[in-house]
Design a protein around this motif. Structure first.
Motif, PDB file in Angstrom:
ATOM      1  N   VAL A 334       0.851  -1.193   0.000  1.00 29.54           N
ATOM      2  CA  VAL A 334       0.000   0.000   0.000  1.00 29.54           C
ATOM      3  C   VAL A 334       0.885   1.240   0.000  1.00 29.54           C
ATOM      4  O   VAL A 334       1.998   1.226   0.521  1.00 29.54           O
ATOM      5  N   ALA A 335       0.372   2.306  -0.584  1.00 28.15           N
ATOM      6  CA  ALA A 335       1.119   3.562  -0.644  1.00 28.15           C
ATOM      7  C   ALA A 335       0.156   4.723  -0.461  1.00 28.15           C
ATOM      8  O   ALA A 335      -1.008   4.651  -0.870  1.00 28.15           O
ATOM      9  N   GLY A 336       0.648   5.782   0.164  1.00 22.93           N
ATOM     10  CA  GLY A 336      -0.189   6.948   0.384  1.00 22.93           C
ATOM     11  C   GLY A 336       0.619   8.224   0.316  1.00 22.93           C
ATOM     12  O   GLY A 336       1.797   8.249   0.699  1.00 22.93           O
ATOM     13  N   GLU A 337       0.007   9.291  -0.175  1.00 18.54           N
ATOM     14  CA  GLU A 337       0.672  10.584  -0.265  1.00 18.54           C
ATOM     15  C   GLU A 337       0.949  11.152   1.125  1.00 18.54           C
ATOM     16  O   GLU A 337       0.048  11.253   1.955  1.00 18.54           O
ATOM     17  N   HIS A 338       2.203  11.477   1.345  1.00 19.12           N
ATOM     18  CA  HIS A 338       2.635  12.201   2.542  1.00 19.12           C
ATOM     19  C   HIS A 338       2.332  11.483   3.858  1.00 19.12           C
ATOM     20  O   HIS A 338       2.166  12.113   4.893  1.00 19.12           O
ATOM     21  N   TRP A 339       2.255  10.166   3.823  1.00 13.23           N
ATOM     22  CA  TRP A 339       2.251   9.443   5.086  1.00 13.23           C
ATOM     23  C   TRP A 339       3.594   9.680   5.763  1.00 13.23           C
ATOM     24  O   TRP A 339       4.634   9.795   5.091  1.00 13.23           O
ATOM     25  N   ASN A 340       3.603   9.742   7.071  1.00 16.58           N
ATOM     26  CA  ASN A 340       4.843   9.995   7.808  1.00 16.58           C
ATOM     27  C   ASN A 340       5.801   8.820   7.628  1.00 16.58           C
ATOM     28  O   ASN A 340       5.484   7.680   7.972  1.00 16.58           O
ATOM     29  N   GLU A 341       6.983   9.107   7.080  1.00 21.04           N
ATOM     30  CA  GLU A 341       7.960   8.050   6.831  1.00 21.04           C
ATOM     31  C   GLU A 341       8.370   7.322   8.106  1.00 21.04           C
ATOM     32  O   GLU A 341       8.760   6.153   8.066  1.00 21.04           O
ATOM     33  N   GLY A 342       8.281   8.023   9.227  1.00 18.25           N
ATOM     34  CA  GLY A 342       8.740   7.446  10.485  1.00 18.25           C
ATOM     35  C   GLY A 342       7.848   6.356  11.038  1.00 18.25           C
ATOM     36  O   GLY A 342       8.282   5.592  11.901  1.00 18.25           O
ATOM     37  N   VAL A 343       6.608   6.260  10.565  1.00 15.11           N
ATOM     38  CA  VAL A 343       5.699   5.265  11.144  1.00 15.11           C
ATOM     39  C   VAL A 343       5.319   4.163  10.162  1.00 15.11           C
ATOM     40  O   VAL A 343       4.615   3.227  10.530  1.00 15.11           O
ATOM     41  N   VAL A 344       5.784   4.242   8.912  1.00 20.83           N
ATOM     42  CA  VAL A 344       5.328   3.252   7.927  1.00 20.83           C
ATOM     43  C   VAL A 344       5.778   1.835   8.296  1.00 20.83           C
ATOM     44  O   VAL A 344       5.077   0.855   8.001  1.00 20.83           O
ATOM     45  N   GLY A 345       6.925   1.696   8.978  1.00 24.58           N
ATOM     46  CA  GLY A 345       7.361   0.372   9.413  1.00 24.58           C
ATOM     47  C   GLY A 345       6.428  -0.221  10.446  1.00 24.58           C
ATOM     48  O   GLY A 345       6.110  -1.421  10.399  1.00 24.58           O
ATOM     49  N   ILE A 346       5.976   0.608  11.376  1.00 26.44           N
ATOM     50  CA  ILE A 346       5.042   0.124  12.396  1.00 26.44           C
ATOM     51  C   ILE A 346       3.695  -0.202  11.758  1.00 26.44           C
ATOM     52  O   ILE A 346       3.058  -1.194  12.106  1.00 26.44           O
ATOM     53  N   VAL A 347       3.264   0.639  10.828  1.00 23.64           N
ATOM     54  CA  VAL A 347       2.001   0.373  10.143  1.00 23.64           C
ATOM     55  C   VAL A 347       2.090  -0.954   9.396  1.00 23.64           C
ATOM     56  O   VAL A 347       1.135  -1.750   9.396  1.00 23.64           O
ATOM     57  N   ALA A 348       3.237  -1.218   8.785  1.00 24.32           N
ATOM     58  CA  ALA A 348       3.423  -2.508   8.111  1.00 24.32           C
ATOM     59  C   ALA A 348       3.262  -3.652   9.108  1.00 24.32           C
ATOM     60  O   ALA A 348       2.628  -4.667   8.802  1.00 24.32           O
ATOM     61  N   SER A 349       3.820  -3.499  10.297  1.00 24.00           N
ATOM     62  CA  SER A 349       3.671  -4.531  11.333  1.00 24.00           C
ATOM     63  C   SER A 349       2.209  -4.723  11.709  1.00 24.00           C
ATOM     64  O   SER A 349       1.750  -5.850  11.929  1.00 24.00           O
ATOM     65  N   ARG A 350       1.468  -3.635  11.807  1.00 26.20           N
ATOM     66  CA  ARG A 350       0.043  -3.716  12.133  1.00 26.20           C
ATOM     67  C   ARG A 350      -0.714  -4.499  11.052  1.00 26.20           C
ATOM     68  O   ARG A 350      -1.577  -5.327  11.350  1.00 26.20           O
ATOM     69  N   LEU A 351      -0.394  -4.228   9.804  1.00 23.90           N
ATOM     70  CA  LEU A 351      -1.072  -4.929   8.714  1.00 23.90           C
ATOM     71  C   LEU A 351      -0.696  -6.404   8.695  1.00 23.90           C
ATOM     72  O   LEU A 351      -1.541  -7.264   8.421  1.00 23.90           O
ATOM     73  N   VAL A 352       0.570  -6.704   8.988  1.00 26.13           N
ATOM     74  CA  VAL A 352       0.996  -8.107   9.073  1.00 26.13           C
ATOM     75  C   VAL A 352       0.182  -8.841  10.126  1.00 26.13           C
ATOM     76  O   VAL A 352      -0.343  -9.940   9.898  1.00 26.13           O
ATOM     77  N   ASN A 353       0.057  -8.244  11.298  1.00 26.91           N
ATOM     78  CA  ASN A 353      -0.671  -8.892  12.385  1.00 26.91           C
ATOM     79  C   ASN A 353      -2.158  -9.036  12.075  1.00 26.91           C
ATOM     80  O   ASN A 353      -2.791 -10.012  12.474  1.00 26.91           O
ATOM     81  N   HIS A 354      -2.693  -8.079  11.382  1.00 26.54           N
ATOM     82  CA  HIS A 354      -4.130  -8.110  11.104  1.00 26.54           C
ATOM     83  C   HIS A 354      -4.475  -9.105   9.996  1.00 26.54           C
ATOM     84  O   HIS A 354      -5.442  -9.867  10.109  1.00 26.54           O
ATOM     85  N   PHE A 355      -3.670  -9.103   8.930  1.00 31.38           N
ATOM     86  CA  PHE A 355      -3.986  -9.938   7.764  1.00 31.38           C
ATOM     87  C   PHE A 355      -3.199 -11.244   7.733  1.00 31.38           C
ATOM     88  O   PHE A 355      -3.461 -12.098   6.883  1.00 31.38           O
ATOM     89  N   GLN A 356      -2.215 -11.379   8.638  1.00 27.18           N
ATOM     90  CA  GLN A 356      -1.358 -12.570   8.673  1.00 27.18           C
ATOM     91  C   GLN A 356      -0.654 -12.778   7.331  1.00 27.18           C
ATOM     92  O   GLN A 356      -0.542 -13.894   6.818  1.00 27.18           O
ATOM     93  N   LYS A 357      -0.162 -11.677   6.758  1.00 29.58           N
ATOM     94  CA  LYS A 357       0.582 -11.690   5.501  1.00 29.58           C
ATOM     95  C   LYS A 357       1.717 -10.683   5.601  1.00 29.58           C
ATOM     96  O   LYS A 357       1.614  -9.706   6.357  1.00 29.58           O
TER      97      LYS A 357
END
Length: 544
Positions: A334-357
């Protein structure tokens, strides 16, 4: 149906529950012991640092620079491992003592690692890195043209083409004989300092850095087996009595009789990380280098405030990212305009845990998509990303986590390509490592169980805290608590033939009673300390 407001603790519904054995204390103890049968956990088994390719060469160059009064600069990284690596090396040079110019790149203005931008502000004869540099091809050329000897210490996976540096110290190099490959950047830096100590014939006790190493190993999710486990166990024990200001402050903040790996992972590491994610990692470095409790307290207050802001930013970005997910993909991109670069790694972890992918989250600025990916189970995310190397401007990392950048107009092509590559991954590799180990009879959940579980700490990557199953329990009560009613307390009766019930807690999750008043879930058994009183706390992990 059950609801969850926290994507890090997803509700996952399964048609069939896993078949697991009933466990007593003896069988559970045997199961946990088997995890370590093939691994030595003696500090004396830490391989000698001269087994690291180029480490002796790098130590000799640093020693010569010190003897000749040359200017030495250190370039760190903005995550916990990188900041802790920098703190270890700076503290070592202070003990010599010898002046060392240290810098940690700013995520937003410098980018990652020893970049051209960072080099412009360094005036040195020797530059060495910690936790970065393995892909710094351009930086190596700049150093060479300026007559600077560049020594790279890193632990991330190398590409085929390596920088033309004076020395490259990384256990993951194919021709590096160091036998334990899964070590973090702080460990590599520490091993180099051990060789430098020998070169300078100093009497510095290198064990004093174990609390810092424990912090880095846990935060960088290194497997807690073998020498990593030995270092973390010793480091956590040393934290309990350390007089260094940052660890005095950590003990006061946690207010626990023992600092655990989970305390570090969930309470301390996110605060240290928040500085580099949202502002500047120097705030975290100053905390780890604080020489008074007043200074440590001030820096920790700043870190806590930044961590609160990080959580708010992360929650907002996660909610937006969820709307971009294609649920049919094997690897989420997923990609979004001007999402904070500092949190995209944590958001990725959240998506991993939620979707198990596995998940990759990219922030788009000025036509460039830059972000981070996180993996799951045994899926090698680095290899999947590398298969799309022709589309990428830059990438780096390791099996479980990676960073990457590309032109924003090829994100969709990248998404399709990585999902095509993922079709060849064994489906079993996607199964998370924190599998349920068994079911416990009610009477097995006691203080003897707590003592048994404590015997096998620290828990973490490679040694997950055991998850237990409750199958088809009667839901007696569900209550919300906390100032914002965001936590849940459940009372379950696992057996219809017994009136005994169990109380389970779900923090940052709002659950409601299912229509049939039946529930199956996995949980962990934890030690709860409050006002000097110790109790057993059962924490819900997953609802089925």
């Amino acid at each position: 149906m059950l609801l969850s407001s926290d994507l890090s603790k997803p509700v996952v519904l399964m048609r069939t529950l896993p078949e697991v054995p009933f466990l007593d204390h003896h069988t559970l103890g045997n199961f946990l012991a088997r995890r370590f049968e093939a691994q030595s956990e003696k500090l004396s088994d830490i391989p000698h640092p001269n087994q690291l390719k180029d480490a002796q060469k790098g130590a000799e160059r640093l020693a010569r620079a010190i003897r000749n009064g040359e200017r030495i600069a250190l370039v760190g990284d903005y995550d916990v491992d990188g900041v802790t690596s920098t703190a270890i090396v700076k503290r070592f040079f202070d003990l010599i003592p010898y002046p060392l110019f240290t810098t940690i790149p700013n995520r937003f203005t410098d980018g990652y690692g020893v970049s051209k931008n960072v080099l412009e502000r360094l005036d040195a004869d020797v530059i060495f890195t910690v936790d970065n540099g393995i892909n710094a091809l351009e930086a190596a050329e700049v150093c060479k043209s300026r007559g600077i000897d560049l020594i790279i210490t890193d632990h991330h996976t190398p590409s085929e083409i390596l920088p033309d540096a004076y020395a490259i110290i990384n256990p993951k190099q194919l021709d590096c004989p160091y036998p334990f490959k899964e070590i973090c950047g702080a460990q590599v830096g520490w091993l180099l300092m051990g060789l430098l100590k020998q070169e300078l014939e100093l009497t510095i006790n290198m064990r004093q850095f174990f609390p810092f190493l424990a912090l880095a190993i846990i935060a960088d999710v290194m497997p807690l087996v073998g020498i990593n486990r030995a270092i973390v166990k010793t480091g956590l024990e040393m934290m309990q009595s350390s007089t260094l200001s940052p660890f005095v402050l950590i003990r006061d903040f946690l207010n626990r009789s023992n600092v655990s790996s989970e305390d570090i992972a969930f309470q301390i590491a996110p605060r240290i990380n928040s500085a580099g994610r949202l502002e500047d990692a120097k705030i975290a470095l100053d905390f780890l280098l604080a020489d008074t409790t007043e200074k440590a307290y001030h820096q920790f207050e700043l870190l806590t405030a930044l961590n609160t802001l990080r959580k708010e930013t992360e929650a907002q970005t996660t909610a937006e990212a969820m709307t971009h997910v294609n649920p049919n993909d094997t690897v989420i991109v997923v990609a979004g305009e001007h999402w904070n670069e500092g949190v995209v790694g944590i958001v990725a972890s959240r998506l991993v845990n939620h979707f198990q992918k596995p998940a990759i989250v990219l922030s788009i600025h000025n036509g460039i998509a830059k972000g981070s990916g996180r993996s799951i189970g045994a899926v090698d995310l680095y290899t999947l990303i590398k298969a799309q190397e022709h589309l990428l401007a830059k990438f780096g990392g390791h099996k479980m986590a990676a960073g990457l950048s590309m032109s924003s107009d090829i994100v969709e092509q990248f998404r399709q390509g990585i999902n095509e590559a993922a079709k060849h991954v064994n489906p079993a590799d996607f199964i998370p490592h924190n599998e349920i180990v068994g079911e416990l009879e009610h009477e097995m959940i006691n203080f003897q169980l707590l003592e048994l579980l404590e015997r096998f700490e620290p828990y973490g990557e490679g040694n997950p805290r055991p998850h237990f199953l409750i199958r088809d329990a009667d839901v007696v009560a569900v209550k919300l608590f906390g100032s914002d009613q965001s936590h849940s307390r459940l009372e379950l009766r696992p057996s219809r033939v017994s009136q005994k019930t169990l109380e389970l807690i779900a923090f940052r999750r709002t659950l409601e009673c299912p229509e049939n008043k039946k529930m199956s879930c996995s949980y962990t058994v934890n030690k709860n300390e409050w006002n000097g009183r110790v109790s057993i706390q059962l924490m819900i992990e997953r609802v089925f």
